[in-house]
Write a protein that holds these residues in place. Sequence first.
Motif, PDB file in Angstrom:
ATOM      1  N   ASN A 222       0.813  -1.223   0.000  1.00  0.00           N
ATOM      2  CA  ASN A 222       0.000   0.000   0.000  1.00  0.00           C
ATOM      3  C   ASN A 222       0.846   1.272   0.000  1.00  0.00           C
ATOM      4  O   ASN A 222       0.317   2.365   0.022  1.00  0.00           O
ATOM      5  CB  ASN A 222      -0.910   0.033   1.242  1.00  0.00           C
ATOM      6  N   GLY A 223       2.174   1.089   0.014  1.00  0.00           N
ATOM      7  CA  GLY A 223       3.052   2.264   0.000  1.00  0.00           C
ATOM      8  C   GLY A 223       3.036   3.052   1.306  1.00  0.00           C
ATOM      9  O   GLY A 223       3.488   4.199   1.348  1.00  0.00           O
ATOM     10  N   LEU A 224       2.524   2.438   2.395  1.00  0.00           N
ATOM     11  CA  LEU A 224       2.423   3.183   3.656  1.00  0.00           C
ATOM     12  C   LEU A 224       3.794   3.450   4.274  1.00  0.00           C
ATOM     13  O   LEU A 224       4.032   4.504   4.863  1.00  0.00           O
ATOM     14  CB  LEU A 224       1.529   2.441   4.654  1.00  0.00           C
ATOM     15  N   PHE A 225       4.731   2.489   4.130  1.00  0.00           N
ATOM     16  CA  PHE A 225       6.063   2.705   4.705  1.00  0.00           C
ATOM     17  C   PHE A 225       6.795   3.811   3.949  1.00  0.00           C
ATOM     18  O   PHE A 225       7.489   4.634   4.540  1.00  0.00           O
ATOM     19  CB  PHE A 225       6.894   1.414   4.700  1.00  0.00           C
ATOM     20  N   ALA A 229       8.260   7.469   5.296  1.00  0.00           N
ATOM     21  CA  ALA A 229       9.616   7.980   5.057  1.00  0.00           C
ATOM     22  C   ALA A 229       9.599   9.480   4.744  1.00  0.00           C
ATOM     23  O   ALA A 229      10.592  10.180   4.940  1.00  0.00           O
ATOM     24  CB  ALA A 229      10.279   7.208   3.924  1.00  0.00           C
ATOM     25  N   GLY A 230       8.458   9.973   4.284  1.00  0.00           N
ATOM     26  CA  GLY A 230       8.313  11.413   4.022  1.00  0.00           C
ATOM     27  C   GLY A 230       8.487  12.258   5.280  1.00  0.00           C
ATOM     28  O   GLY A 230       8.725  13.463   5.212  1.00  0.00           O
ATOM     29  N   TYR A 231       8.342  11.645   6.444  1.00  0.00           N
ATOM     30  CA  TYR A 231       8.489  12.364   7.722  1.00  0.00           C
ATOM     31  C   TYR A 231       9.913  12.303   8.270  1.00  0.00           C
ATOM     32  O   TYR A 231      10.182  12.731   9.381  1.00  0.00           O
ATOM     33  CB  TYR A 231       7.554  11.734   8.779  1.00  0.00           C
ATOM     34  N   ARG A 232      10.832  11.733   7.489  1.00  0.00           N
ATOM     35  CA  ARG A 232      12.142  11.360   8.045  1.00  0.00           C
ATOM     36  C   ARG A 232      12.964  12.519   8.606  1.00  0.00           C
ATOM     37  O   ARG A 232      13.861  12.305   9.408  1.00  0.00           O
ATOM     38  CB  ARG A 232      12.953  10.595   6.986  1.00  0.00           C
ATOM     39  N   LEU A 325      -6.182   0.480  14.285  1.00  0.00           N
ATOM     40  CA  LEU A 325      -5.882  -0.215  13.032  1.00  0.00           C
ATOM     41  C   LEU A 325      -5.283   0.801  12.049  1.00  0.00           C
ATOM     42  O   LEU A 325      -5.826   1.892  11.882  1.00  0.00           O
ATOM     43  CB  LEU A 325      -7.165  -0.834  12.464  1.00  0.00           C
ATOM     44  N   LEU A 326      -4.181   0.438  11.416  1.00  0.00           N
ATOM     45  CA  LEU A 326      -3.549   1.337  10.447  1.00  0.00           C
ATOM     46  C   LEU A 326      -4.144   1.032   9.070  1.00  0.00           C
ATOM     47  O   LEU A 326      -3.877  -0.005   8.479  1.00  0.00           O
ATOM     48  CB  LEU A 326      -2.031   1.104  10.421  1.00  0.00           C
ATOM     49  N   THR A 327      -4.990   1.926   8.604  1.00  0.00           N
ATOM     50  CA  THR A 327      -5.668   1.644   7.341  1.00  0.00           C
ATOM     51  C   THR A 327      -5.268   2.613   6.240  1.00  0.00           C
ATOM     52  O   THR A 327      -5.332   2.279   5.072  1.00  0.00           O
ATOM     53  CB  THR A 327      -7.202   1.745   7.526  1.00  0.00           C
ATOM     54  N   ASP A 328      -4.851   3.833   6.614  1.00  0.00           N
ATOM     55  CA  ASP A 328      -4.610   4.822   5.556  1.00  0.00           C
ATOM     56  C   ASP A 328      -3.587   5.872   6.008  1.00  0.00           C
ATOM     57  O   ASP A 328      -3.114   5.857   7.138  1.00  0.00           O
ATOM     58  CB  ASP A 328      -5.930   5.514   5.175  1.00  0.00           C
ATOM     59  N   ARG A 329      -3.304   6.784   5.094  1.00  0.00           N
ATOM     60  CA  ARG A 329      -2.301   7.820   5.367  1.00  0.00           C
ATOM     61  C   ARG A 329      -2.748   8.795   6.448  1.00  0.00           C
ATOM     62  O   ARG A 329      -1.929   9.331   7.190  1.00  0.00           O
ATOM     63  CB  ARG A 329      -1.993   8.581   4.071  1.00  0.00           C
TER      64      ARG A 329
END
Length: 374
Positions: A222-225, A229-232, A325-329
């Motif tokens: 889902n590209g969540l990781f 990384a955008g918050y790095r 639950l981690l479902t979305d951005r």
Amino acid sequence: MHKSKKRVLLLSEGFGSGHTQAAYALAVGIRHLNPDVQTKVLELGKFLNPVLGPLIVSAYRKTVTKQPKLVGHLYRSNYKRSLNRFAQLALHRLFYTQTSQVITQLKPDAIVCTHPVPNAVVARLKRLGLNVPLFTLITDYDAHGTWASPEVNKYLVSTPIVKRKLMEHGVPDSRIEVTGIPVHPDFWTSCDKDEIRKQFNLNAMPTVLIMGGGWGLLNDENGLFEYMAGYRDNVQLIFCAGNNEKAKERLENNPLFRHPNIKILGFTREINKLMDVSDLLITKPGGMTCTEGLSKGIPMLFYEPIPGQEEENCEYFVRNGFGELLTDRETIDRWFKLIQEPYAAGEYRRSLLTKRNEQYNPERCSRAVLQLMQ
């Protein structure tokens, strides 16, 4: 005359790493409270059949990774079933005689099973005349029918809900004790944060720990990781890939993850330390990892629960306010913002620790086993 030490034999199975971790946690917890007790942990399949054991485990692992829906279907369709039919088939000749020999050799004063397979094997040996108390520790927040056996002297379970479910499978109330799932004593106390940061080469900043379980199931479809990384620049990310070398390489080869605030680790026995320096845990909802997170009072986000136990675990922790639950951005944005506000993050963690103290005592399971042996 010097009385010989009491002995506890803990039997597990290598499907997922949680069952065996629970056995070791309980063994260490028992010795921690009473150094005069000897403990021995064995994974039955590996021990009795070093060739077949790992093959069965790796086949199961592939199914979990590639066909989680099938695992869920099998879990639900067999929910009310006991293990007797299964026990009469494949494991029959292989396990019973050898397990019986192991027990004769080790002469335990008590046997604790943390997986349904050894539980069924020992239950059958008891029907055939073995006279050793059998305690069964259920390592999830759900109770599948395969755990239920009339020969079990005492069930040690995570919550009153699991107790009720076991009673629905026909187990009498008097044989069930709610103890919580044991975690290793390393999770009972906190370590010095500065020392841990030095050891793992980490920065003192808001930190997220991302775990794929013992098998490191970190596929990021889902590209969540990548989104995280955008918050790095403001949030430090620690990825624990477990024993999954492929996942580790995939993360290391992704330019997005090459950054001083992103750490990629393989298997580590020091998760307790990493939890101490993290403000948020993102994980598969395995019963053991969730309980370790609970004992550290760290907020949790659960991703892609495998249908079956993991869904039940997830539901329990979400319902009790220990995670989401981690479902979305949007979920990522909300939590990554919260941990960047020191006051709000600190308050949240304190509230979780208070809740933990009301609901969970890490010594309770070990104490229960020691008491039952008296």
